[in-house]
Design an enzyme around this catalytic site. Structure first.
Site, PDB file in Angstrom:
ATOM      1  CD  GLU A   1      -3.026  -1.163   2.202  1.00  0.00           C
ATOM      2  OE1 GLU A   1      -2.921  -0.353   3.142  1.00  0.00           O
ATOM      3  OE2 GLU A   1      -3.960  -1.990   2.110  1.00  0.00           O
TER       4      GLU A   1
ATOM      5  CD  GLU B   1      -3.674  -6.097   2.788  1.00  0.00           C
ATOM      6  OE1 GLU B   1      -4.621  -5.363   3.152  1.00  0.00           O
ATOM      7  OE2 GLU B   1      -2.498  -5.912   3.139  1.00  0.00           O
TER       8      GLU B   1
END
Length: 526
Positions: A138, A258
């Site tokens: 991220e 994810e």
């Protein structure tokens, strides 16, 4: 493409080696061979091991990795490979702890980044090709002019990562390397930016990764996003279409590194209604499968109970497992609410067949009788008054029976037969730091809460919507028979009267009034 396809499905060892400062800091037990064996036995083919390195290396210029930490990581990687998993490791919370400062201090951050990956590449140089490296989790940056500049900054880091790993030789010359978009977002501009990196590198052993936590109002239960509706569906399909069209259609594999819902957490039950979550699970599995996307469930402890080695909700696991290969049928709800007293009448649900055919209803090992206990007309399933009266038993508040709708394939759909009456509330006094509304739930469950000022405008946080965020602003306590209004809610409420509307899953709505004066709060039903 074949290697990434073989990684489907995947599972994240979340809140473990990514925890700060170490493996058990965020409440999970030490990882064991038995736990990895269990996950593998449940059909998972890959494991993502998020790792935060920030607290586990020495000072500049060498940034030498802590030997004990690296040894422990190697041990779990070795165990995972021995189980037959594909294994993905990364730099995880480093992304916001120090990598995000790259635009303002390129030399220091790049040196540290390269030093870590140089040591990891050397450590794992001759490992099996089932070991996969992911550059950064991220990625996000401070000090840029906006996302376009951040895309360029990320390109520098992703490119440096690939070139460094490839130059280390051995198995790293052809190892699968995974590159994220900015924020691991599936917005088209972010995908296009990463496409530029792929075009620049011209490396056949790269995969793209994005994360997926669903349409935000549903994922967090805010703005009335209580159901898996067309908004959630279109957000899912749109995101998966974009990554398919941008990458997969060109032969570049995509890993959804994810996925889950942001507010799905076993320690905060009730934020996400179970049946609506099951519909989401089914849709994620199906839509990923038809687009050849590999999915890796984010599990920080909410799915697998790691000490007992069992799924916290077996039905949720069964829906996920089915979605890897087939579609499952669902229905408009998994709940049928009946009154505590008076005559029980027939109730209908709409079946979402998803390409299956309805096979019947069952309670335990007993089949319900078509025509007597239920009827089906098209996609309308009707439970008869006689069957519901029998299933309700003594009509105690709460779930009195559970039946299953079975389809030609996939997981069965559980339907709870629930007895309830409209909840009741009472007057209360308290403060902005401690205020609870006495609530007799009487078998019902809270879905959401609205808050409005006298002029009808939204009150409290997220003042663009009257529907407040479940748990962040309010929280039911079914044991204590209260609904708690959080200090975070009152922090953004003006003095004066506020009308609260509580929406329950039975369809009941209850109005309650609070008046705030400084730190003093009073509440009443009128």
């Amino acid at each position: 493409m074949a290697r990434v396809a073989a990684m489907q499905p995947g599972w994240n060892l979340g809140n473990t080696f990514d925890a700060i400062p170490d493996e058990t800091s965020w409440g999970n037990p030490p990882t064991t061979q038995a736990m990895l064996h269990y996950v593998r036995s449940q059909g998972y083919n890959s494991i993502r091991i998020p790792i935060t390195w920030s607290n586990h290396h020495g000072a500049a210029p060498d940034y030498t990795l802590d030997a004990a930490w690296l040894s422990r990581v190697r041990q779990v990687v070795d165990w995972s490979l021995a189980e037959g998993f594909y294994v993905m490791i990364n730099l995880h919370h480093d992304s916001w702890q120090w990598i995000n400062g790259y635009p303002g201090d390129r030399t220091t951050v790049m040196n540290r980044y390269n030093a870590l990956w140089r040591q990891l590449a050397g450590t794992f140089r001759d490992y099996s090709q089932k070991l996969v490296f992911e550059s950064i989790n991220e990625p996000q940056f401070t000090g840029t002019s906006g996302d376009s500049e951040s895309d360029q900054v990320l390109n520098e880091l992703n490119t440096a990562f690939v070139r460094l790993v490839r130059a280390s030789g051995g198995g790293n010359a052809t190892r699968l390397l995974v590159l994220p978009t900015l924020y691991t977002s599936s917005e088209q501009a972010r995908l296009d930016a990463l496409t530029g990196t792929f075009n620049q590198l011209r490396d056949p052993n790269l995969a793209a990764t994005v994360h997926f936590y669903g349409w935000w109002p549903f994922s967090a239960n805010i703005a009335g996003g209580t159901r898996y509706d067309s908004n959630v569906e279109s957000d899912l399909v749109g995101g998966f279409d974009r990554v398919y069209n941008t990458f997969v259609s060109r032969g570049i594999p995509v890993i959804i590194g994810e996925w889950a819902l942001l507010a799905y957490d076993y320690t905060r039950p009730g934020i996400i209604e179970r049946g609506e979550f099951l519909k989401y699970i089914e849709a994620v599995g199906y839509n990923a499968r038809i687009r050849k996307l590999t999915t890796m469930l984010w599990d920080a402890g909410s799915f697998l109970e790691r000490n007992a080695l069992r799924w916290r909700d077996q039905g949720i696991y069964e829906m996920m497992k089915a979605s890897w290969t087939v579609r499952s049928g669902t229905a408009s709800s998994d709940q049928v609410y009946l009154p505590r007293s008076g005559t029980i009448t027939a109730r209908s649900l709409t079946l979402n067949l998803n390409g299956t055919s309805f096979q019947g209803l069952r309670q335990g090992s007993t089949n319900l009788v078509n025509g007597t206990d239920y009827t089906v007309s098209g996609t309308t399933l009707t439970l008869t008054a006689a069957a519901l009266t029998r299933l309700a038993g003594n009509r105690a508040y709460g779930v009195n029976a559970t039946i299953e709708a079975r389809f030609s394939q996939g997981a069965p759909w559980q339907i709870s037969i629930i007895t309830s009456d409209p909840p009741t509330q009472a007057a209360a006094t308290g403060t902005t730091s401690s205020f609870s509304i006495p609530t007799q739930f009487r078998g019902d469950q809270l879905a959401t809460m609205e808050a409005k000022y006298a002029d009808g405008s939204p009150a409290g946080p997220a003042n663009w919507t009257s529907y407040k965020e479940f748990w962040a602003s309010f929280q039911p306590d079914y044991t204590a028979n209260t609904i708690i209004l959080k200090p975070e809610f009152f922090a953004e409420v003006n003095d004066g009267r506020v009308t609260l509307t509580f929406h329950f899953w039975s369809g009941t709505k209850i109005t309650y009034y609070i008046t705030k004066s400084g730190t003093t709060v009073t509440g009443s039903t009128t």
